[in-house]
Enzyme design. Structure first.
Site, PDB file in Angstrom:
ATOM      1  N   LYS A  65     -14.095 -23.035  -9.875  1.00 33.39           N
ATOM      2  CA  LYS A  65     -12.988 -22.505 -10.115  1.00 33.39           C
ATOM      3  C   LYS A  65     -11.858 -22.831  -9.423  1.00 33.39           C
ATOM      4  O   LYS A  65     -12.055 -23.088  -8.395  1.00 33.39           O
ATOM      5  CB  LYS A  65     -13.110 -21.088 -10.100  1.00 33.39           C
ATOM      6  CG  LYS A  65     -11.855 -20.015 -10.231  1.00 33.39           C
ATOM      7  CD  LYS A  65     -12.056 -18.492 -10.156  1.00 33.39           C
ATOM      8  CE  LYS A  65     -10.690 -17.798 -10.353  1.00 33.39           C
ATOM      9  NZ  LYS A  65     -10.561 -16.427 -10.019  1.00 33.39           N
TER      10      LYS A  65
ATOM     11  N   GLU B  72      -2.462  -5.774  -6.116  1.00 38.26           N
ATOM     12  CA  GLU B  72      -3.883  -6.012  -5.428  1.00 38.26           C
ATOM     13  C   GLU B  72      -4.147  -5.845  -3.831  1.00 38.26           C
ATOM     14  O   GLU B  72      -3.474  -6.505  -2.919  1.00 38.26           O
ATOM     15  CB  GLU B  72      -4.348  -7.502  -5.682  1.00 38.26           C
ATOM     16  CG  GLU B  72      -5.706  -7.786  -5.408  1.00 38.26           C
ATOM     17  CD  GLU B  72      -6.249  -9.340  -5.897  1.00 38.26           C
ATOM     18  OE1 GLU B  72      -7.561  -9.453  -5.562  1.00 38.26           O
ATOM     19  OE2 GLU B  72      -5.509  -9.861  -6.393  1.00 38.26           O
TER      20      GLU B  72
END
Length: 402
Positions: A156, A206
């Protein structure tokens, strides 16, 4: 004074029976460029004064912060000084952290009924917008990363792009902050000085990590989809995200990394089996709230933040390979984007937030940032569209459109 501030100034006085009415929004209204403003679901902070700057030297950042807080206690007799500011994506680069001379606090913005008042229209301006890189070049970078993943080089990477906005008039930062805060009052809204005449401003959804006493909370987000103005379509998108194999895998990688990073510091950690959803004004996100109990009272919130930073949600896996791919692909320096913003005190408590949905402001220019998590199943067109949707948080605050 901004239009937004004028609106908030002419409201009825707070009801003395409900002292929280107007307490948080009064700090929002009082913000001026150069101040440190931070609103979280737990509190609202407005810090002023030169105070003490955390130095940049060979010592670990946490040691430098601890020493600066200790100096504030010794020199000024502050019983509980606070460090506040921003840490860049590259943790070896200089941070913008200060122990300010004064800090005013209030309950969270979401608890203040006055936050429901409209922020007022954005200042009319003709923005010149330049994407860096161009959307098609960004898509090519995504395709190249996916090809490397299929060859097994890494699993990723988070690739970002920017928009450079130039205004014919000086930027109205208080008005931007008002619009960001009033659109998503339950999130993390910030305006923090990062250099002479430079401000990092944004509204992140977040939480990287918080510590209150021996209780630790982290809330990783990974896997997202744009909201829709049509209610039925919006619900369909949310339900699809909860069942997306690609997004659930991407999310699981991040949650596992957070778990592994916190485990050495905790006696016990609770990780829900499946993510839930959180929403902002523009996006749906897969969300997992990880909780734990500290094993040592000497471990501060900033210690935990630096153990976590950067998570795969903003960098990739493996971390060092992802950093290299980012450096090779992105034609700009991230600076404070995908770094950390927040506060901490001398007792070790604090809240540190992932720096996304943000812009760096200087004089008449804004540099907006947005990134997407790229995995082997990613499609360049979809990831480019996702970054475009993420830009909407800030574009709406300044009255600009792609």
């Amino acid at each position: 004074m901004s239009t937004a501030s004028q609106v908030a100034t002419h409201v009825p006085p707070a009801d003395p029976a409900h002292p929280s009415v107007g307490a948080a929004t009064s700090l929002l209204d009082a913000y001026t460029p150069g101040d440190h403003f931070l609103a979280t679901p737990g509190r609202t902070l407005l810090a002023r004064g030169p105070g003490r700057e955390v130095p940049h030297d060979e010592r670990p950042l946490t040691d430098r912060v601890d020493a600066t807080l200790a100096e504030a206690v010794a020199a000024a007799g502050q019983e509980s000084p606070v460090v506040i500011g921003a840490i860049p994506f590259d943790h070896t680069a200089p941070a913008a952290l200060h122990v300010p001379a004064s800090v005013r606090t209030a309950p969270p913005l979401a608890s203040d009924p006055m936050i429901a008042l409209p922020a007022g229209p954005s200042a009319t301006t003709d923005w010149q917008i330049r994407p860096v890189p161009a959307p098609e070049v960004y898509g090519e970078g995504v395709a190249a990363a996916v090809a490397r993943m299929w060859r097994g080089e890494f699993s990723k990477v988070v690739l970002a792009r920017t928009l450079e906005l130039t205004s014919g008039a000086p930027l109205d930062l208080p008005a931007m902050l008002q619009r960001l805060a009033r659109r998503d009052p339950s999130g993390y809204t910030f305006a923090l000085p990062t250099g002479p005449a430079r401000t990092l401003i944004g509204a992140s959804p977040e939480l990287l990590v918080s510590r209150h006493g021996n209780q630790v909370v982290a809330n990783p987000l990974a896997g997202s989809t744009p909201r829709s103005d049509d209610l039925a379509e919006d619900v369909r998108r949310a339900a699809t995200l909860l069942e997306s194999v690609k997004d659930l895998h991407e999310h699981a990688v991040v949650v596992d990394a957070v778990h592994q990073a916190l485990a050495p510091h905790c006696t016990g950690i609770t990780v829900p089996a499946r993510p839930t959803l959180i929403r902002t004004a523009t996006m749906w996100h897969l969300s997992t709230t990880v909780t734990g109990t500290l094993s040592s009272a000497s471990t501060s919130a900033l210690d935990l933040a630096m153990a976590l930073h950067p998570t795969p949600a903003v960098c990739g896996t493996p971390t060092q390979t992802a950093r290299q791919v980012i450096a090779e692909t992105e034609p700009f320096d991230r600076g404070f984007f995908t770094g950390v913003v927040g506060w901490g005190n001398a007792d070790g408590d604090g809240e540190w937030v992932v720096t996304i949905r943000c812009a760096e402001a200087e004089e008449r220019t804004l540099r907006l940032y947005a990134g997407a998590g790229i995995v082997a199943a990613s499609e360049p067109e979809a990831e480019t569209a996702e970054t475009g949707a993420k830009f909407r948080t800030f574009l709406s605050a300044v009255g600009a459109e792609l």
